[in-house]
Design a protein around this motif. Sequence first.
Motif, mmCIF file in Angstrom:
data_model
loop_
_atom_site.group_PDB
_atom_site.id
_atom_site.type_symbol
_atom_site.label_atom_id
_atom_site.label_comp_id
_atom_site.label_asym_id
_atom_site.label_seq_id
_atom_site.Cartn_x
_atom_site.Cartn_y
_atom_site.Cartn_z
ATOM 1 N N SER A 208 62.489 0.111 -9.504
ATOM 2 C CA SER A 208 61.199 -0.139 -9.816
ATOM 3 C C SER A 208 60.179 0.540 -8.526
ATOM 4 O O SER A 208 58.948 0.430 -8.731
ATOM 5 C CB SER A 208 60.769 -1.629 -9.636
ATOM 6 N N GLY A 209 60.739 1.006 -7.452
ATOM 7 C CA GLY A 209 60.150 1.538 -6.495
ATOM 8 C C GLY A 209 59.794 0.574 -5.310
ATOM 9 O O GLY A 209 59.575 1.250 -4.262
ATOM 10 N N LYS A 210 60.262 -0.659 -5.598
ATOM 11 C CA LYS A 210 60.146 -1.441 -4.345
ATOM 12 C C LYS A 210 61.122 -1.277 -3.624
ATOM 13 O O LYS A 210 62.576 -0.953 -3.821
ATOM 14 C CB LYS A 210 60.466 -3.000 -4.956
ATOM 15 N N PRO A 211 61.070 -1.304 -1.904
ATOM 16 C CA PRO A 211 61.860 -0.769 -0.987
ATOM 17 C C PRO A 211 63.315 -2.127 -0.977
ATOM 18 O O PRO A 211 62.628 -3.141 -0.985
ATOM 19 C CB PRO A 211 61.300 -0.393 0.197
ATOM 20 N N PHE A 212 64.024 -1.560 -0.425
ATOM 21 C CA PHE A 212 65.241 -2.572 -0.139
ATOM 22 C C PHE A 212 64.895 -3.473 1.248
ATOM 23 O O PHE A 212 63.888 -2.965 1.898
ATOM 24 C CB PHE A 212 66.571 -2.098 0.018
#
Length: 208
Positions: A47-51
């Motif tokens: 989704s592009g969200k960082p870990f």
Amino acid sequence: MEFNLVFEVYFMIHLQQYLSLEQQSQVIQACREVARISPLYTPKMPSGKPFNCQQTSCGSYGWISDRSGYRYSEIHPNTGKQFAPIPEIIYNLSKSLATQIGELDYIPQTCLINYYKSSGRLGLHQDNSEQNLKPAIISISLGDDAVFLVGGTKRSDATKEILLKSGDIIIMNSESRLLFHGVKKIIPGTYNLLKSGGRLNLTIRQVY
């Protein structure tokens, strides 16, 4: 060292404080040497969200997550070079554990190294990116305590909380190989083994 089974659910094994303080320090030093060749970075979900953690890998392959999905690669995404080899102490430890649970042909092909700061966590997931889903997953905890969640084979199944301390090892094999699991939270300041605080988690897998 004697192999003591202290917790089992769906044949998942939790070995409490299996590693001595000296062994833990040796593994941490080996991870620092890996990071000099294959530096830690913050991966992103598809989704592009960082870990909420940093990671790197060592071995023939590294686990990668980005907008292209979850997969294994021979190349570090930031350096463009091959991942560092698995340090001998980690390779031998995982081979020994696999042998003791009857997986005599186990081949440690990758070791994912996750670094969690005090705010780190990891959502429920299955380890299913490997082409071979039969060999055990071996997970080593170092540093601050973590609340580990383990559920069933469906994301909607009820979860159980397990406190993981430095030196603990989780082995997910047989029926537990594809259980959903995650890290609910880190408990900061519980075991200051790492100079920067936080927690390291090493996950050794056979990919093929």
